[in-house]
Scaffold this active site. Structure first.
Site, PDB file in Angstrom:
ATOM      1  CG  PHE A 118      -1.768   1.107   1.485  1.00 31.98           C
ATOM      2  CD1 PHE A 118      -2.983   1.197   0.830  1.00 31.98           C
ATOM      3  CD2 PHE A 118      -1.427   2.111   2.388  1.00 31.98           C
ATOM      4  CE1 PHE A 118      -3.844   2.268   1.053  1.00 31.98           C
ATOM      5  CE2 PHE A 118      -2.286   3.188   2.624  1.00 31.98           C
ATOM      6  CZ  PHE A 118      -3.493   3.260   1.953  1.00 31.98           C
ATOM      7  CB  SER A 121       3.621   7.435   3.629  1.00 29.44           C
ATOM      8  OG  SER A 121       2.591   7.064   4.496  1.00 29.44           O
ATOM      9  CD  GLU A 122       3.828  11.468  -2.240  1.00 23.20           C
ATOM     10  OE1 GLU A 122       4.167  12.674  -2.190  1.00 23.20           O
ATOM     11  OE2 GLU A 122       3.089  10.995  -3.125  1.00 23.20           O
ATOM     12  N   GLY A 126       2.944  12.545   5.388  1.00 22.42           N
ATOM     13  CA  GLY A 126       2.654  11.408   6.264  1.00 22.42           C
ATOM     14  C   GLY A 126       1.257  11.552   6.838  1.00 22.42           C
ATOM     15  CD1 TRP A 151       7.634   7.053   5.784  1.00 20.80           C
ATOM     16  CD2 TRP A 151       9.182   5.713   6.683  1.00 20.80           C
ATOM     17  NE1 TRP A 151       8.550   7.844   6.429  1.00 20.80           N
ATOM     18  CE2 TRP A 151       9.509   7.038   6.994  1.00 20.80           C
ATOM     19  CE3 TRP A 151      10.017   4.676   7.147  1.00 20.80           C
ATOM     20  CZ2 TRP A 151      10.622   7.387   7.739  1.00 20.80           C
ATOM     21  CZ3 TRP A 151      11.127   5.014   7.882  1.00 20.80           C
ATOM     22  CH2 TRP A 151      11.414   6.354   8.176  1.00 20.80           C
ATOM     23  CB  ILE A 152       6.068   1.310   0.600  1.00 22.07           C
ATOM     24  CG1 ILE A 152       5.864   2.786   0.199  1.00 22.07           C
ATOM     25  CG2 ILE A 152       4.924   0.426   0.118  1.00 22.07           C
ATOM     26  CD1 ILE A 152       4.738   3.520   0.950  1.00 22.07           C
ATOM     27  NE  ARG A 259      16.026 -12.357  38.394  1.00 24.62           N
ATOM     28  CZ  ARG A 259      17.346 -12.455  38.275  1.00 24.62           C
ATOM     29  NH1 ARG A 259      17.889 -13.589  37.817  1.00 24.62           N
ATOM     30  NH2 ARG A 259      18.113 -11.449  38.592  1.00 24.62           N
ATOM     31  CD  GLN A 328      10.808  -1.235  35.214  1.00 25.05           C
ATOM     32  OE1 GLN A 328      11.018  -0.720  34.123  1.00 25.05           O
ATOM     33  NE2 GLN A 328      11.576  -1.012  36.265  1.00 25.05           N
ATOM     34  CD  GLU A 355      -2.644   0.708   8.453  1.00 25.13           C
ATOM     35  OE1 GLU A 355      -3.843   0.970   8.361  1.00 25.13           O
ATOM     36  OE2 GLU A 355      -2.078  -0.227   7.888  1.00 25.13           O
TER      37      GLU A 355
END
Ligand SMILES: Cc1cc2nc3c(=O)[nH]c(=O)nc-3n(C[C@H](O)[C@H](O)[C@H](O)COP(=O)(O)OP(=O)(O)OC[C@H]3O[C@@H](n4cnc5c(N)ncnc54)[C@H](O)[C@@H]3O)c2cc1C
Length: 405
Positions: A118, A121-122, A126, A151-152, A259, A328, A355
Site C-alpha cells: 500500500f 506516504s511520501e 505522512g 515507508w512502504i 525469577r 520492567q 496508519e
C-alpha cells in the site's frame, strides 16, 4: 457471536509458535523469508478474508482478526504482511475493484504468487496524506505516474503496488505492477522495528499504467479508496496491538514465576502483580473492543469506522504500555535481545505511528465525540454560563475531515 472457524485460527497459532516465532530474530536481520510467505499463502492465512470465488476462504472479520493476533504473537513483521497485502490491498480490491481487477489480482494475491503493498506516504506527506506530490496525467491509453513513496511495508519485494497520485487537486488510486517500466524500489535499513517487513522507498519514473488499473473512480482516491483501505488496515493494526499485549503478558507472567529475588519468586511481589493486573486488564479491554468491531462489521454497522479508530488508538497504546511493563519485569534481561520482550517493546512503538498516528486518531475521535456527545445548549442547562465558547468549538470541528495513514 459464534462464527469463528477454529481450524484456521488453530493452524495460525501452531504455525506462529512452531515456524514464525523461532525465526523472528532472524527475520529482523534478513527480512521475512519467501518460504514463510509462501507457507502463509498455502495455509490460507493470506487469503482468509478474501472472497471464496477469488481464491480466499471468506472468513468473517472475527476469524481474520484472531488469525492476525496469532501471527502477530510470533512476529510483528510477518503480521505486517497480513495488514498490507490482505487488509489494505486485498480487502480494498474485493470491495471497490472492478470485476476484471478482482479476477486478475485477487487469485494471484490469494495464492501468494503476487505480494501487494500500500503506497500512500511520501517523504513530505505522512499524517497530512492529502498533500502527496506523486502525480498522474491522463493520456490516450491510460495514465502516466511520476513521483515517489516512502515507508512502504513489503515494498522491497512486492509485485503489486496500490498507489495514490494526484492530477491537480484530484487524487486517484492505481494498481501498479513491479514489471511496469519506471518502477524502482530501494530497501530502507537502520530501523528500530519492523526490520523484517521489507520497507522500501519507491520511485515512479513516468510509469505508464493502463486505464483498467485505476481503482475506484477518478478523484475518489483519497476520500473513498484510501479511507476504505485504512478502515481495513486499522482493524488489522488493532489486532496487532492485541497480539503484542498478549505476548508481552505471557512473557512477564512466565518470567516472574521463575525469577527469584529476596528468596521469593518476583511474581509474589505486589508491585509486580500490579503490572500483571494492569496488563491483564489491558488485554481484556483490547480484545473486547476488537471483537465488538468484528460484530459491527458482521452487522454492516457504519459505526464500525469510528470504533476501529478508537480500537487502533486503544490497543496500540496498550501494546506500548504493556510491553514496557514486560521489560520492567524482566529487569536487565528485558533489554537483552535474547528475550522476546526486547523486540515486543520496539515493535509496539510502531503501532502508535502507522496508519494514522495516535495524535491523528485522537483528532478523529475527539471530532466525533464533539458531535456525538453534544447535548442541550449550555445556556439552557446552565443558565448562568456563557455558551459562546461552546458554539465556537463545535463550528471548528464540524467540517473537519482528517484522513491519513
Ligand atoms: C514501520 C512503518 C511502516 C509503514 N508502512 C507504510 C505503508 O505500508 N504504506 C504507507 O503509505 N505508509 C507507511 N508508513 C508511513 C506512516 O503511515 C507514517 O509514518 C505516518 O502516517 C506518520 O507520518 P510521518 O512519519 O510523516 O509523521 P508526521 O506526519 O510528520 O508526524 C510527526 C508527528 O507529528 C504528529 N502530528 C502530525 N500532524 C499532527 C496534528 N495535526 N496534530 C497533532 N499531531 C500531529 C504525529 O502524530 C507525529 O507524532 C509506515 C511507517 C512506518 C514507521
Amino acid at each position: 457471536m459464534n462464527t469463528e472457524q477454529p481450524s484456521l485460527i488453530e493452524r495460525a497459532k501452531t504455525f506462529s509458535e512452531e515456524v514464525i516465532r523461532p525465526q523472528a530474530a532472524q527475520f529482523e536481520e534478513q527480512g521475512v523469508s519467501r518460504d514463510v510467505i509462501q507457507q502463509m499463502a498455502e495455509l490460507g492465512f493470506l487469503s482468509s478474508i478474501l472472497p471464496v470465488e477469488y481464491g480466499g476462504s471468506g472468513v468473517d472479520a472475527l476469524t481474520y482478526g484472531r488469525i492476525t493476533e496469532e501471527i502477530g504473537k510470533g512476529c510483528n513483521s510477518v503480521r505486517a504482511l497480513l495488514t498490507v497485502h490482505t487488509s489494505l490491498v486485498g480487502e480494498t480490491i474485493a470491495k471497490l475493484g472492478s470485476d476484471e481487477q478482482k479476477k486478475t489480482f485477487l487469485p494471484q494475491m490469494a495464492s501468494g504468487e503476487k505480494i501487494a503493498c500500500f503506497a500512500l506516504s511520501e517523504p513530505e506527506a505522512g499524517s497530512d496524506a492529502a498533500s502527496i506530490q506523486t502525480s498522474y496525467q491522463e493520456v490516450d491509453d491510460g495514465y502516466i505516474i511520476k513521483g515517489g513513496k516512502k515507508w512502504i511495508t513489503y515494498g522491497a519485494i512486492a509485485d503489486l503496488f496500490l498507489v495514490f497520485a494526484k492530477e491537480g487537486e484530484k487524487t486517484s488510486a492505481f494498481i501498479l505492477e513491479r514489471s511496469m517500466p519506471g518502477v524502482t524500489t530501494t530497501p530502507i535499513s537502520g530501523l528500530m522495528a519492523s526490520r523484517g517487513a521489507h520497507l522500501a522507498e519507491i520511485t515512479f519514473d513516468n510509469v505508464r499504467v493502463p486505464k483498467s488499473n485505476m481503482l475506484g473512480r477518478a478523484g475518489m482516491g483519497f476520500s473513498f479508496v484510501a479511507n476504505t483501505a485504512l478502515f481495513y488496515g486499522r482493524y488489522s493494526i488493532a489486532w496487532a496491538g492485541v497480539s503484542i499485549v498478549c505476548a508481552a503478558l505471557e512473557e512477564m507472567v512466565t518470567y516472574s514465576r521463575s525469577r527469584t529475588q529476596f528468596g521469593t519468586k518476583i511474581s509474589q511481589n505486589q508491585l509486580i502483580k500490579a503490572m500483571i493486573a494492569d496488563s491483564t486488564a489491558a488485554l481484556h479491554a483490547s480484545r473486547a473492543i476488537c471483537e465488538k468491531i468484528a460484530q459491527l462489521r458482521a452487522d454492516g454497522d457504519q459505526s464500525a469506522v469510528t470504533e476501529t479508530n478508537i480500537a487502533k488508538y486503544i490497543t496500540s497504546k496498550a501494546a506500548a504500555e504493556v510491553s514496557s511493563h514486560a521489560v520492567q519485569v524482566f529487569g536487565g534481561n528485558g533489554i537483552w535481545n535474547a528475550y522476546a520482550v526486547e523486540r515486543l517493546f520496539r515493535e509496539a512503538k510502531v503501532l502508535e505511528i502507522i496508519e494514522g498516528s495516535s495524535q491523528i486518531q485522537q483528532l478523529m475521535i475527539a471530532g466525533q465525540a464533539l458531535r456525538d456527545y453534544y447535548r442541550a445548549p449550555l445556556k439552557k442547562r446552565y443558565p448562568k454560563a456563557n455558551s459562546s465558547t461552546n458554539k465556537t468549538v463545535l463550528s471548528e470541528v464540524k467540517d473537519r475531515q482528517v484522513a491519513s495513514v
